[in-house]
Motif scaffolding. Structure first.
Motif, PDB file in Angstrom:
ATOM      1  N   ILE A  94       0.947  -1.278   0.126  1.00  0.00           N
ATOM      2  CA  ILE A  94       0.163   0.059  -0.158  1.00  0.00           C
ATOM      3  C   ILE A  94       0.917   1.225   0.074  1.00  0.00           C
ATOM      4  N   LEU A  95       1.927   1.200   0.815  1.00  0.00           N
ATOM      5  CA  LEU A  95       2.854   2.306   0.912  1.00  0.00           C
ATOM      6  C   LEU A  95       3.625   2.561  -0.347  1.00  0.00           C
ATOM      7  N   LYS A  99      -0.729   4.371  -2.077  1.00  0.00           N
ATOM      8  CA  LYS A  99      -2.259   4.294  -1.802  1.00  0.00           C
ATOM      9  C   LYS A  99      -2.309   4.918  -0.184  1.00  0.00           C
ATOM     10  N   ASN A 100      -1.600   4.883   0.568  1.00  0.00           N
ATOM     11  CA  ASN A 100      -1.623   5.394   2.111  1.00  0.00           C
ATOM     12  C   ASN A 100      -0.273   5.318   2.725  1.00  0.00           C
ATOM     13  N   ILE A 101      -0.399   5.719   3.816  1.00  0.00           N
ATOM     14  CA  ILE A 101       0.971   5.766   4.629  1.00  0.00           C
ATOM     15  C   ILE A 101       0.754   4.416   5.611  1.00  0.00           C
ATOM     16  N   LEU A 102       2.105   4.091   6.302  1.00  0.00           N
ATOM     17  CA  LEU A 102       1.912   3.046   7.075  1.00  0.00           C
ATOM     18  C   LEU A 102       1.123   3.596   8.326  1.00  0.00           C
ATOM     19  N   PRO A 103       0.509   2.518   9.072  1.00  0.00           N
ATOM     20  CA  PRO A 103       0.105   2.848  10.436  1.00  0.00           C
ATOM     21  C   PRO A 103       1.025   3.115  11.406  1.00  0.00           C
TER      22      PRO A 103
END
Lengths: 142, 419
Positions: A94-95, A99-103
């Motif tokens: 995802i990163l 698509k998004n940053i890491l949790p």
């Protein structure tokens, strides 16, 4: 003689099982003011895989990955059907695809609870034996 | 370039990669550069070795080459829980392909007010098949090369990312599972060292030479007398992808993706287009099933396209491609893969009988490959694989100007670091 042996072995097995269970059982926790008391198994899965990003009241969910070895593998396998490595690679895909940053990642139950204290929308998991009154336990239903 | 000079540059790159690997290795935490809760910097670097027999593959690989390096660095800033900006720089050295270029892999503004609806604007990875969005992050894949029939490295520039806008989201289907979608509209850009561009150059030059050898009264006046440059511009591009995650059969993912694109070719900076490539429709159907420590994957693809140059049709009809792959992870850190991959340049001429630009076996490529992936720790991954190939389709002539062999093979090894 045989009966007593069976009884002793059964007792030891039961004791071992109880010790393992009590030492490694996880519980889902959030800030005391978070807007839910219970979640379904599917909801937990969707939240920790980044597919469900809002609580029912519309506020954002912030997931906190607790890499405490006692509970992390158990949680990812049980709730997400993934090994810790698969879970880590899932988020890295995802990163690196944008698509998004890491949790957020914490290393212990103490760190997880400290983080939850300061973040109203955060959600994590800790060893059940470390649960205290500073955070709210969330019930997971099927 | 002189061989000695090339060797020196190759060695410099190798030393640069080694230094970068060591420097990055000094970080001790996967989340080390999460500077704040909302700002993150991450990256990766991979150094590989590629060797092939009989044919060159993607580079001068017959003698073995270390010119097989990837470096990526990304930064993300969450301005709000619904709004994020981010981008990734990417460097690749793969023979003469993507040599010494730092490019923007993706860069976007991402706004997602609802789970079921979000918008992305900028350069966004194209959702084709299950793995296209991660094609530059080989350390996350079981094998070094994604199945080439669908994720052809020579067409990376065409399918990597779109410049435009995308709409995406995820919605639950109750107890059946959930669905995610991504629709997009935009264009693509072609770097000057694109293999696609080099292929167009070859096509233009051969037609110009052929025209010049004809008697003057039979020459086509529309063709230029000499070749100077070629440029390809993206015109229309749109597509979408749908992915279903089953809750009924846990571990099952099904996907479908579609793309339509038009590209115009300009020779010698002419204002009038010299050629056109139209992808009428490219679709990929995908299935992935994870069961215990096994993952079964299969994808099927057809790409219906027409290509013209100076008014002549050089390619017309659909390709056909499919692969099946099994990944077995007996231990947490070891994965063994086996792959069978097939590609046909023209679905209705699998034997290449109508092929004029080369021997019939340039109309297909059948690849049997095995691979191993070792996840050393959270940061390091080592991989190795070997492929036995029948056929020489997919731009192989570009890397083998002296001729092509039908049966050939290649092997690759790679070590990657990501943080």
């Amino acid at each position: 003689m045989q009966k007593s042996t069976v009884l002793i072995v059964s007792f030891l097995l039961l004791l071992t099982t109880c010790l393992v269970a009590s030492g490694k059982e996880y519980v889902l926790v959030c800030h005391k003011e978070c807007p839910v008391d219970q979640l379904t198994h599917r909801e937990v899965e969707r939240i920790f895989l980044g597919k469900m990003r809002k609580w029912p009241d519309g506020s954002g969910i912030e997931i906190v990955v607790n890499s405490n070895e006692e509970v992390h593998a158990l949680f990812t396998r049980d709730m997400l059907n993934k090994s810790p490595s698969q879970f880590s690679n899932y988020w890295r895909r995802i990163l690196f695809s944008g698509k998004n940053i890491l949790p957020v990642n914490v290393k212990s139950d103490v760190d997880a609870q400290s983080y939850l204290l300061e973040h109203t929308n955060a959600l994590s998991y800790i060893n059940v034996t470390n649960l205290n009154s500073t955070v709210k336990k969330i019930l997971v239903v099927e | 370039m002189l061989k000695k000079e090339k060797c020196r540059i190759g060695m410099q790159r190798l030393i640069f990669s080694a230094c970068l690997l060591c420097m990055l290795a000094s970080h001790s935490s996967l989340w080390a550069l999460d500077l704040t809760e909302s700002f993150q910097i991450h990256g990766f670097t991979s150094q590989g070795y590629l060797n092939s027999s009989k044919n060159n593959f993607l580079s001068d690989s017959r003698g073995g080459t270390f010119e097989f390096t990837d470096v990526g660095l990304n930064a993300n800033l969450s301005l709000h829980e619904e709004l994020r900006i981010g981008g990734q720089l990417f460097y690749r050295n793969l023979g003469n392909y993507s040599e010494d270029q730092i490019s923007i892999d993706w860069a976007m503004i991402d706004y997602q007010p609802f789970d079921f609806f979000g918008l992305k604007i900028g350069k966004v990875k194209m959702p084709i098949g299950l793995y296209n969005e991660n094609r530059d992050s080989d350390f996350l894949q079981p094998m070094i090369f994604l199945p080439q029939s669908i994720y052809d490295e020579t067409r990376r520039d065409t399918y990597l990312a779109y410049l435009g806008a995308g709409m995406y989201g995820n919605f639950t289907m109750g107890s059946s599972g959930d669905c995610s979608y991504h629709l997009f509209l935009g264009e693509t850009d072609f770097p000057s060292d694109s293999v696609q561009l080099a292929s167009l150059e070859d096509s233009a030059i051969s037609q110009i030479i052929r025209n010049n050898t004809l008697p003057p009264n039979k020459q086509d006046p529309a063709l230029p007398e000499f070749f100077d440059s070629v440029e390809r511009k993206s015109d229309t591009l749109y597509g979408g992808a749908l992915l279903y995650d089953s809750a009924v059969i846990r571990g099952l993912r099904l996907g479908a993706s579609f793309l339509h694109a038009e590209f115009k070719t300009y020779v010698n900076d002419s204002a009038v287009q010299s050629g056109e490539t139209t992808i009428h429709g490219k679709f990929v159907l995908s299935a992935e099933y994870s069961w215990r420590n096994l993952v079964f994957v299969s994808e099927y693809n057809e790409t219906d396209r027409t290509a013209t140059m100076f008014g002549k049709v050089s390619l017309d009809g659909p390709t056909q491609a499919w692969y099946g792959m099994i990944n077995y992870t007996p231990f947490e850190s070891w994965t063994f893969s086996v792959l069978y991959d097939e590609f046909y340049l023209l679905k209705h001429d699998k034997d290449g009988l109508s092929r004029l630009q080369g021997p019939p076996y340039t109309a297909w490529r059948k690849d049997f490959g095995i691979g191993v992936r070792w996840e050393i720790n959270d940061f390091w991954v080592a991989k190795a694989e070997y492929h036995w190939i029948d056929g020489a389709a997919m731009k192989m002539a570009h890397f083998n100007p002296d001729g092509l062999a039908r049966y050939w093979s290649y092997g690759a090894a790679r070590i990657s670091f990501a943080f």
